[in-house]
Design a protein around this motif. Structure first.
Motif, short mmCIF file in Angstrom:
data_model
loop_
_atom_site.label_atom_id
_atom_site.label_comp_id
_atom_site.label_asym_id
_atom_site.label_seq_id
_atom_site.Cartn_x
_atom_site.Cartn_y
_atom_site.Cartn_z
N PHE A 1 1.01 -1.65 -0.01
CA PHE A 1 -0.09 0.19 0.32
C PHE A 1 1.42 1.34 -0.07
N VAL A 2 2.12 1.39 0.38
CA VAL A 2 2.72 2.19 0.28
C VAL A 2 3.30 2.57 -0.77
N PRO A 3 3.71 2.37 -2.49
CA PRO A 3 3.87 2.37 -2.71
C PRO A 3 2.64 3.16 -4.12
N LEU A 4 1.40 2.45 -3.27
CA LEU A 4 0.21 3.27 -4.51
C LEU A 4 -0.47 4.07 -4.15
N SER A 5 -0.31 4.30 -2.36
CA SER A 5 -0.66 5.51 -1.80
C SER A 5 0.27 6.52 -2.16
N ILE A 6 1.70 6.19 -1.93
CA ILE A 6 2.15 8.16 -2.88
C ILE A 6 2.13 7.90 -3.87
N GLY A 7 2.30 6.88 -4.88
CA GLY A 7 2.18 7.24 -6.49
C GLY A 7 0.15 7.98 -6.64
N GLY B 1 -9.12 10.71 -5.99
CA GLY B 1 -8.88 10.65 -4.83
C GLY B 1 -9.65 9.55 -3.55
N GLN B 2 -10.71 8.61 -3.71
CA GLN B 2 -11.66 8.27 -3.23
C GLN B 2 -10.56 6.56 -3.19
N MET B 3 -9.94 6.07 -4.53
CA MET B 3 -9.08 5.40 -3.91
C MET B 3 -7.48 5.19 -3.27
N PHE B 4 -7.11 6.21 -2.84
CA PHE B 4 -5.96 7.04 -3.06
C PHE B 4 -6.08 7.26 -0.83
N LEU B 5 -7.12 7.62 -1.18
CA LEU B 5 -7.59 7.96 0.84
C LEU B 5 -7.60 6.44 1.15
N LEU B 6 -8.34 5.75 0.47
CA LEU B 6 -8.60 4.04 0.91
C LEU B 6 -7.52 3.24 1.48
N TYR C 1 15.89 5.64 -2.08
CA TYR C 1 14.25 7.04 -2.41
C TYR C 1 14.32 7.29 -3.18
N THR C 2 14.88 7.55 -4.30
CA THR C 2 14.38 7.24 -5.62
C THR C 2 14.20 6.26 -6.67
N HIS C 3 14.97 5.30 -6.56
CA HIS C 3 13.57 3.96 -6.24
C HIS C 3 12.51 3.54 -6.64
N VAL C 4 12.51 4.51 -5.04
CA VAL C 4 10.74 3.78 -3.89
C VAL C 4 10.25 5.06 -5.39
N LEU C 5 10.27 6.00 -5.33
CA LEU C 5 9.61 7.16 -5.80
C LEU C 5 9.30 7.10 -7.39
N ALA C 6 10.07 6.25 -8.11
CA ALA C 6 9.89 5.93 -9.35
C ALA C 6 8.80 4.44 -9.27
N ALA C 7 9.24 3.27 -8.45
CA ALA C 7 8.25 2.34 -8.16
C ALA C 7 7.28 3.18 -7.94
N ALA C 8 6.35 4.05 -7.31
CA ALA C 8 5.43 3.99 -6.25
C ALA C 8 4.60 5.09 -7.74
N LEU C 9 5.11 6.19 -8.52
CA LEU C 9 4.55 5.97 -9.59
C LEU C 9 4.46 5.42 -11.29
N LEU C 10 5.32 4.21 -11.02
CA LEU C 10 4.64 3.05 -11.69
C LEU C 10 3.48 2.66 -11.42
#
Length: 467
Positions: free
Chosen positions: A21-27, A55-60, A181-190
């Motif tokens: 859920f962490v990458p999904l919510s960040i992305g 935004g509802q998906m992000f909140l969940l 950090y940059t790897h996780v941010l890119a992964a979260a966006l993906l």
């Protein structure tokens, strides 16, 4: 199972589930902020509807991520008290900043954004979601600064059996921190891009609200390609750093038991015999390993590194019956690396092709089906990446300093660990079921439920003739 095995399983279970859920919510926080930016700049109501729906998906995902994060911290205190005592002085500073600054910022502005649609101007409301997205990214920075200390410890001195922080700035300038950090941010966006594109493709296959989902699909495809390219660049830099910082992890990811030749080929697949410490390549790309590693020199194999580690750190003791050597789980790392990188490579080409023919994509149902699969596969890829990060550090919790066997709580019992493993697994199952149910409910309601509703003219309910 031994106490150590149960403790490690619990750590793996809580960490992997939390990292769903962490990458999904960040992305999603970033993607939703981009959607609202387009709404504010262009005045397009479709983007406002996209902002509210996604935004509802992000909140969940954010809500479930918070709960699973609390459980993860709880099991640290139960099962890894020796580890917590050893790194407490190191982790105290970055985790305090994460809780008091980043998470406080994120959780505060997410509430204002959620309930402030009709209470603030458009630009002020837009600022709230960007502050939420920035807060989520800052949270990742401080947590990964702590995790990167475990991968490459810097700025500390061991006194009285504890690691004490000498240089806080060293934590932030640790190269592993910024690679991770940059790897996780890119992964979260993906992950977020794949989730939006994949679920949009599912709805398009069902012929639901094509205009809305096609625009969402376009955005998911665009940012998915950007994220995949960024992952390849950052991942390559991180791999080159691992060659020096964690050579055993690098060798296992490439299935190298023996030293390689100069300008070695890269192995696509292989049959790995862990018992006899041999690898039989199945398909190779000439010179590619030398290109990926950034060196034309021979690369040390795991057998050579094992001998060097014995000389440097001494022989390991089998405290809980675990394997007493420095070899990492080779098959797990070898295949996890190929799953992770193979997914990114595949998504990049699939999304690029889909973006080029977006105008006619409704007629290409096979392509929509492939995109739909991408809503789920990223979670396998991010799990594979996390397995590489954590398994590749074996037998250390703090690389080269503190072992896993030394980290486990001295008074914990196998029975209590087995009980909490069962409880956590059931709790995670319930959380996952609730999240899936609520997301399905949102898709069933559809984005049209977030369309602007014109206010009716004032009517006197007591006017004669009113019924």
């Amino acid at each position: 199972m031994s106490i150590l095995s149960l403790a490690r399983f619990q750590f793996a279970m809580t960490t992997v589930f939390h990292f769903f859920f962490v990458p999904l919510s960040i992305g999603l926080a970033f993607m939703v902020a981009v959607m609202e930016t387009r709404y504010v700049r262009r005045g397009d109501e479709e983007y406002k509807k996209m902002t509210k729906f996604w935004g509802q998906m992000f909140l969940l995902s954010f809500a479930v991520g918070v709960v699973t994060g609390i459980i993860q911290e709880f099991q640290f205190g139960m099962n890894w008290s020796n580890y917590s005592r050893f790194v407490g002085d190191i982790f105290g500073a970055p985790l305090a900043v994460e809780a008091l600054l980043a998470f406080f910022m994120e959780s505060t502005f997410i509430g204002i954004w959620m309930f402030g649609w009709d209470r603030f101007s458009k630009k002020a409301h837009l600022a709230f979601i960007w502050l939420t997205a920035i807060g989520s990214m800052l949270s990742a920075l401080w947590i990964l600064a702590a995790n990167s200390f475990m991968q490459k410890p810097v700025g500390f001195t061991v006194r009285n059996g504890r690691a004490e922080l000498d240089n806080f700035f060293a934590l932030l300038t640790n190269d592993q921190t910024w690679y991770a950090y940059t790897h996780v941010l890119a992964a979260a966006l993906l992950v977020a891009a794949c989730f939006i594109a994949g679920t949009s493709a599912i709805q398009m296959l069902k012929k639901k609200e094509l205009s809305f989902y096609k625009k969402s699909l376009k955005m998911g495809l665009t940012y998915g390609v950007i994220a995949a390219v960024a992952l390849f660049i950052i991942g390559d830099l991180q791999m080159r750093a691992l060659l020096h910082d964690q050579p055993m992890k690098f060798a296992a990811m490439e299935g190298l038991y023996e030293d390689s030749e100069p300008n070695a080929p890269w192995t696509i697949m292989a049959s790995i015999d862990v018992k006899n410490k041999t690898t039989k390549p199945i398909g190779q790309v000439p010179y590619m390993l030398g290109i990926l590693s950034g060196t034309s020199k021979p690369i040390k194999g795991m057998n050579t590194i094992q001998k060097e580690f014995v000389e440097k750190y001494g022989k390991l003791k089998s405290t809980y019956g675990e394997r007493a050597d420095y070899y990492v789980p080779t098959k797990t790392l070898f295949w996890s690396f190929r799953i992770m990188s193979g997914f990114s490579f595949g998504v990049m080409f699939l999304f690029l092709l889909s973006r080029l023919i977006l105008r006619w994509i409704e007629k290409q149902r096979w392509l929509l089906f492939l995109i739909a699969l991408c809503a789920f596969v990223p979670f396998v890829a991010t799990t594979a990446g996390w397995l590489i990060t954590e398994f590749g550090r074996y037998p250390w919790t703090v690389y080269g300093v503190f072992t896993i066997a030394d980290s486990v709580s001295p008074n914990v019992s196998a029975a209590s660990l087995l009980f909490t493993n069962i409880v956590y697994f059931m709790l995670f199952t319930v959380l996952a079921a609730v999240l899936i149910f609520l997301m399905k409910l949102e898709f069933k309601k559809g984005p049209s439920s977030y369309a602007p509703v014109s206010k009716p003219a004032d009517v006197d309910p007591f006017e004669k003739g009113d019924k």
